[in-house]
Scaffold this active site. Structure first.
Site, PDB file in Angstrom:
ATOM      1  N   CYS A  64     -41.819-100.301 -49.982  1.00  0.00           N
ATOM      2  CA  CYS A  64     -41.930 -99.116 -50.826  1.00  0.00           C
ATOM      3  C   CYS A  64     -40.672 -98.826 -51.614  1.00  0.00           C
ATOM      4  CB  CYS A  64     -42.323 -97.900 -49.990  1.00  0.00           C
ATOM      5  SG  CYS A  64     -41.291 -97.657 -48.567  1.00  0.00           S
ATOM      6  N   CYS A  72     -40.122 -91.249 -50.338  1.00  0.00           N
ATOM      7  CA  CYS A  72     -41.220 -90.288 -50.288  1.00  0.00           C
ATOM      8  C   CYS A  72     -40.900 -89.137 -49.332  1.00  0.00           C
ATOM      9  CB  CYS A  72     -42.506 -90.990 -49.846  1.00  0.00           C
ATOM     10  SG  CYS A  72     -42.471 -91.529 -48.140  1.00  0.00           S
ATOM     11  N   CYS A  97     -42.417 -94.926 -42.395  1.00  0.00           N
ATOM     12  CA  CYS A  97     -41.300 -94.027 -42.703  1.00  0.00           C
ATOM     13  C   CYS A  97     -40.573 -93.603 -41.424  1.00  0.00           C
ATOM     14  CB  CYS A  97     -41.798 -92.771 -43.417  1.00  0.00           C
ATOM     15  SG  CYS A  97     -42.533 -93.099 -45.010  1.00  0.00           S
TER      16      CYS A  97
END
Lengths: 270, 164
Positions: free
Chosen positions: B64, B90, B133
């Protein structure tokens, strides 16, 4: 007119006797009755008015479709795909429309985005050609053209149009194009942290991000943006060279770097 | 500062707030805990990386393109007294690293090593697509602790050399 010739050959009295039996064997009784009616109609037409061809045309087109589907029932089972509407063999890959009846076909599962957009499978892509192909395809495939057609056609047009959109978007940008090319060769970028990442490189990224974050004027942002774009152009060239030589690991490493810089470039616009 | 840092995800957050169906909103929206970390960032910043009491963990996620820096300050008793983070990515990545900095404060090095990504994900109610994440945050704290340990070892080696 070929179909009419076939009709004439088949519609001899002997054939009319034999064919119903063949149809019965294949359990196509409904088709037998249709076929018999058609033959009768054709004979009536041909006897009445051979000069005036205009009234033949609407009949011959629809009967042409029937003939081809009927002829298909005689032919041996083939591995190739056939049109869901007329049964004619769908020759090309990927097939958007049947070449015989021009009905929209369901998307070809095995076709790559490069095949769909009629481009060579290389990283160096002519984006003008891609764009032209995209517009040409959507002109005929877009669901707006199918509002008055059958539900099945509308469905297929939606699938095809969406697939063409996806193919175009993937192949347009170098990053997504490169990643797609790696995927075709069976290489994916794994989720999670990159344990072997170069700390100096990460530090550099961190600094650029912080600079962008702390930038107060438009000029500062533009300066960082210009530097990032230069970096991206350099990486594009390197990726092209690596993929051309078939060095997938090197290409993967460059694409990962490109991902980080692409994120920075996106942030720059905000 | 956090606003610019996490501006990439403001659009989905704005869109998601407009959803009115509660079931759909629960599935599609960022969890309120994640939104809280995003809107009220805590421990954002940097520590002096050259200091002998500071360990720095710098990690990146290739899929990402997120980058995360996590720094800890350890006192002479081996207890973490301060932690700071900077994450570019993010909302879930920001929230994960923010949560880790909150958790490690007051913990010993050994205790901080036990922080698992599953705990982070559970606390923030991260959806499956965002589990990586929390993994990134776990790797960041482990990297920071490792960096501190290496620094301490180097100091010890220097001390031994100096005494000889």
């Amino acid at each position: 007119m070929v179909s009419l010739t076939i009709f004439r050959i088949i519609c001899t009295s002997e054939a009319l006797h034999i064919l119903p039996k063949l149809f019965a064997n294949r359990r196509c009784l409904s088709k037998t009755s249709i076929y018999a009616t058609l033959c009768k109609n054709f004979i009536n037409f041909s006897s009445k008015d051979t000069q005036n061809n205009s009234c033949f045309k609407p009949v011959s087109e629809s009967t042409g479709k029937h003939v081809s589907s009927l002829l298909r029932t005689f032919s041996t089972a083939s591995e190739k795909l056939n049109c869901w509407n007329c049964g004619h063999s769908v020759e090309q890959t990927p097939a958007f429309f049947c070449i015989f009846c021009n009905f929209v076909q369901p998307p070809d599962e095995g076709a790559s985005y490069f095949q769909i957009m009629d481009c060579d499978q290389t990283f160096a892509l002519d984006t003008q050609r891609l764009q032209k192909r995209y517009l040409d395809l959507q002109r005929t495939l877009h669901p707006d053209n199918y509002t008055h057609k059958t539900v099945k056609e509308q469905e297929f047009s939606e699938y095809q149009s969406a697939l063409v959109n996806k193919a175009y978007r993937t192949l347009l940008k170098p990053l997504s194009r490169g990643l797609y090319m790696l995927e075709l060769k069976g290489m994916h970028i794994q989720e999670g942290t990159d344990a072997g990442a170069d700390p100096t490189f990460l530090m550099e990224l961190m600094e650029i991000n912080e600079a962008l974050d702390g930038a107060r004027s438009r000029e500062e942002v533009d300066k960082i943006g210009a530097a990032t774009r230069e970096k991206l152009n350099d990486l594009t060239k390197r990726i092209e060279a690596s993929l051309h030589k078939g060095e997938l690991q090197a290409a993967k490493a460059f694409l990962v770097q490109m991902k980080y810089f692409a994120n920075i470039e996106d942030k720059q616009d905000q | 500062m956090a606003g610019l840092v996490a501006k990439k995800c403001i659009t989905p957050l704005v869109v998601i707030r407009r959803l009115t169906y509660p079931e759909y909103a629960a599935q599609a929206a960022y969890h309120k805990k994640v939104v809280d970390h995003y809107e009220n960032p805590r421990n954002v910043g940097s520590l002096d990386k050259t200091s002998k009491n500071v360990g720095t963990g710098l990690v990146g996620a290739p899929a990402c393109g997120d980058v995360m820096k996590l720094q800890i300050e350890v006192d002479d008793q081996g207890k973490i007294v301060d932690a700071r983070f900077k994450t570019f990515g993010c909302g879930s990545a920001i929230a994960s690293s923010s949560l880790v900095t909150e958790w490690v404060k007051g913990k010993s090095i050994a205790e901080a090593m036990t922080i698992k990504n599953t705990d982070i994900a559970k606390e923030l109610c991260l959806p499956p697509v965002k589990l990586h994440c929390s993994m990134l945050a776990e790797d960041a704290i482990k990297a920071a602790l490792q960096d501190y340990r290496v620094k301490q070892q180097d100091i010890e080696i220097e001390a031994v050399k100096a005494s000889n």
